[in-house]
Motif scaffolding. Structure first.
Motif, short mmCIF file in Angstrom:
data_model
loop_
_atom_site.label_atom_id
_atom_site.label_comp_id
_atom_site.label_asym_id
_atom_site.label_seq_id
_atom_site.Cartn_x
_atom_site.Cartn_y
_atom_site.Cartn_z
N LEU A 26 0.86 -1.18 0.00
CA LEU A 26 0.00 0.00 0.00
C LEU A 26 0.90 1.23 0.00
O LEU A 26 1.60 1.51 0.98
CB LEU A 26 -0.92 -0.02 1.21
CG LEU A 26 -1.88 -1.23 1.22
CD1 LEU A 26 -2.49 -1.44 2.59
CD2 LEU A 26 -2.97 -1.05 0.18
N TRP A 29 0.99 8.67 -1.25
CA TRP A 29 0.49 9.50 -2.34
C TRP A 29 1.08 10.89 -2.24
O TRP A 29 1.09 11.52 -1.18
CB TRP A 29 -1.03 9.57 -2.26
CG TRP A 29 -1.69 10.60 -3.13
CD1 TRP A 29 -1.49 10.79 -4.47
CD2 TRP A 29 -2.64 11.58 -2.72
NE1 TRP A 29 -2.27 11.82 -4.93
CE2 TRP A 29 -3.00 12.33 -3.87
CE3 TRP A 29 -3.26 11.89 -1.51
CZ2 TRP A 29 -3.91 13.37 -3.83
CZ3 TRP A 29 -4.18 12.92 -1.47
CH2 TRP A 29 -4.50 13.65 -2.62
N PRO A 37 -7.26 4.84 -7.03
CA PRO A 37 -6.91 3.64 -6.24
C PRO A 37 -5.74 2.87 -6.83
O PRO A 37 -4.93 2.31 -6.09
CB PRO A 37 -8.21 2.82 -6.28
CG PRO A 37 -9.29 3.81 -6.54
CD PRO A 37 -8.68 4.86 -7.42
N LEU A 40 -2.28 3.59 -5.56
CA LEU A 40 -2.01 3.41 -4.14
C LEU A 40 -1.72 1.97 -3.75
O LEU A 40 -1.43 1.71 -2.59
CB LEU A 40 -3.22 3.91 -3.33
CG LEU A 40 -3.58 5.38 -3.55
CD1 LEU A 40 -4.79 5.76 -2.72
CD2 LEU A 40 -2.40 6.29 -3.23
N ILE A 41 -1.82 1.04 -4.68
CA ILE A 41 -1.60 -0.36 -4.34
C ILE A 41 -0.75 -1.02 -5.42
O ILE A 41 -0.94 -0.77 -6.61
CB ILE A 41 -2.95 -1.09 -4.15
CG1 ILE A 41 -2.74 -2.49 -3.59
CG2 ILE A 41 -3.77 -1.11 -5.41
CD1 ILE A 41 -4.02 -3.14 -3.07
N GLU A 156 -12.60 -1.30 6.10
CA GLU A 156 -11.92 -0.52 5.09
C GLU A 156 -12.67 -0.54 3.76
O GLU A 156 -13.31 -1.52 3.40
CB GLU A 156 -10.50 -1.08 4.84
CG GLU A 156 -9.59 -1.03 6.05
CD GLU A 156 -9.53 -2.32 6.84
OE1 GLU A 156 -8.61 -2.46 7.65
OE2 GLU A 156 -10.41 -3.19 6.62
N PRO A 159 -8.07 1.60 -0.89
CA PRO A 159 -7.05 2.53 -0.41
C PRO A 159 -7.38 3.97 -0.81
O PRO A 159 -7.82 4.24 -1.92
CB PRO A 159 -5.78 2.05 -1.12
CG PRO A 159 -6.03 0.61 -1.40
CD PRO A 159 -7.49 0.49 -1.67
N GLY A 160 -7.20 4.88 0.13
CA GLY A 160 -7.48 6.29 -0.13
C GLY A 160 -8.95 6.63 -0.16
O GLY A 160 -9.34 7.74 -0.57
N PHE A 230 -6.11 -8.24 1.20
CA PHE A 230 -5.16 -7.64 2.13
C PHE A 230 -3.94 -8.55 2.25
O PHE A 230 -4.04 -9.75 1.98
CB PHE A 230 -5.80 -7.44 3.51
CG PHE A 230 -6.72 -6.25 3.57
CD1 PHE A 230 -6.32 -5.09 4.23
CD2 PHE A 230 -7.98 -6.28 2.98
CE1 PHE A 230 -7.16 -3.99 4.29
CE2 PHE A 230 -8.82 -5.18 3.03
CZ PHE A 230 -8.42 -4.03 3.69
#
Length: 313
Positions: A26, A29, A37, A40-41, A156, A159-160, A230
């Motif tokens: 992860l 930024w 997204p 970010l991954i 969650e 991401p972001g 994850f």
């Protein structure tokens, strides 16, 4: 306990999704750059989406059949009923009341006509609201009155997500703090007969989830998406904490399959490969706990296990 009767448009139009079958990182930024997204991954292993909406359904149902699975299938009434018509023995229909486009009485009529079996996925967190907000009270009351199980999202997003998730008129409605499972306490106190399960087990608030499970025995969790999306060691550490705390009989399997049908098999592999789980614990997570929570009949359980259906005459 958790797949979606989804369209490609609802999840970015398609493309690959990272999985836990290799390194998964992860990233940070730089705010000077556009935020997506995908930036970010990073991962060593990904799966492709289905190519069309029709294939999302066909390939997902094929995956359920190949793995002898039934699935709580989430979507609007017309879509889940289309999926159910295509595979009535595999699809358990679930509708959300999050946007409240239908009134409690509308849902009462739909339920009386046999058009759904569960409420979910209730995504108040994506709308900047707590599940205990008064706007949801009539719906929880209806669910308790009709004995309809409810699945709520606490955990969650992508991401972001706090920077771009939410309804179109409020693109940053998602908040991490709105995922804490402690918010369920007033609901469970007011509605003690309500069957409710927390999707994504309230991750990352595992200790708070343990406290809630301890004090509210009608509460269950699922492990959907966390079990494939994850980092594997991270998910295993969370799952082990729940099992070590004594809740192995209240953890239910899910994949959160959206537009990537292979994630169902990856999620299954994650549980089957968990060395810290006994064979009975795996069976509990993969089927038996959900069968108890959903109150499957002996005949349903016998059919799902491929056993002779008992004669109840």
């Amino acid at each position: 306990m958790h797949i979606h009767a989804a369209t490609l448009a609802e999840f970015g139009g398609g493309g690959p999704a990272c999985t836990n079958q290799g390194r998964l990182t992860l990233r940070g930024w730089d705010p000077r750059r556009p935020l997506t997204p995908e930036r970010l991954i990073a991962c060593d292993s990904s799966v492709a989406s289905s190519r069309t909406d029709a294939l999302v359904m066909r390939e997902t149902l094929d995956m359920l059949m190949r793995n002898n699975a039934r699935a709580v299938t989430i979507g609007p009434p017309d879509r889940i009923n289309a999926w159910h018509a295509a595979s009535p023995t595999r699809v358990i229909r679930s509708v959300a009341f999050t946007d409240r486009s239908l009134t409690p009485e509308d849902y009462r009529r739909l339920y009386a006509r046999g058009e759904f079996e569960l409420f979910g996925e209730i995504t108040a967190q994506y709308r900047g609201l707590l599940l205990s907000d008064s706007v949801y009270e009539p719906y929880f009351s209806l669910a308790e009155d009709l004995d309809i199980p409810v699945g709520v999202h606490l955990g969650e997003g992508p991401p972001g997500g706090a920077h771009f998730l939410g309804p179109t008129d409020s693109p940053s409605a998602y908040r991490v703090g709105l995922g804490n499972p402690l918010q369920l306490e007033p609901i469970l106190i007011k509605h003690p007969r309500l069957r409710i399960y927390v999707m994504h087990f309230g991750s990352p608030f595992v200790d708070d989830m343990i406290a809630m499970l301890y004090s509210h025995p009608q509460l269950y969790v699922d492990i959907a998406q966390n079990d494939w999306g994850f980092p594997l060691d991270h998910f295993y550490s969370q799952l082990k904490r729940l099992v070590d705390a004594g809740f192995g009989e209240r953890i239910m399997f899910g994949s959160d399959q959206m537009i990537w049908p292979r994630t169902i098999e990856i999620a299954l592999k994650t549980i089957n490969d968990a060395a810290f789980l006994t064979e009975q614990q795996k069976r509990d997570i993969l089927y038996d706990n959900a069968a108890r929570f959903l109150r499957f009949t002996e005949a349903e359980i016998a059919r799902d296990y491929g056993r002779e259906v008992p004669d109840t005459r």
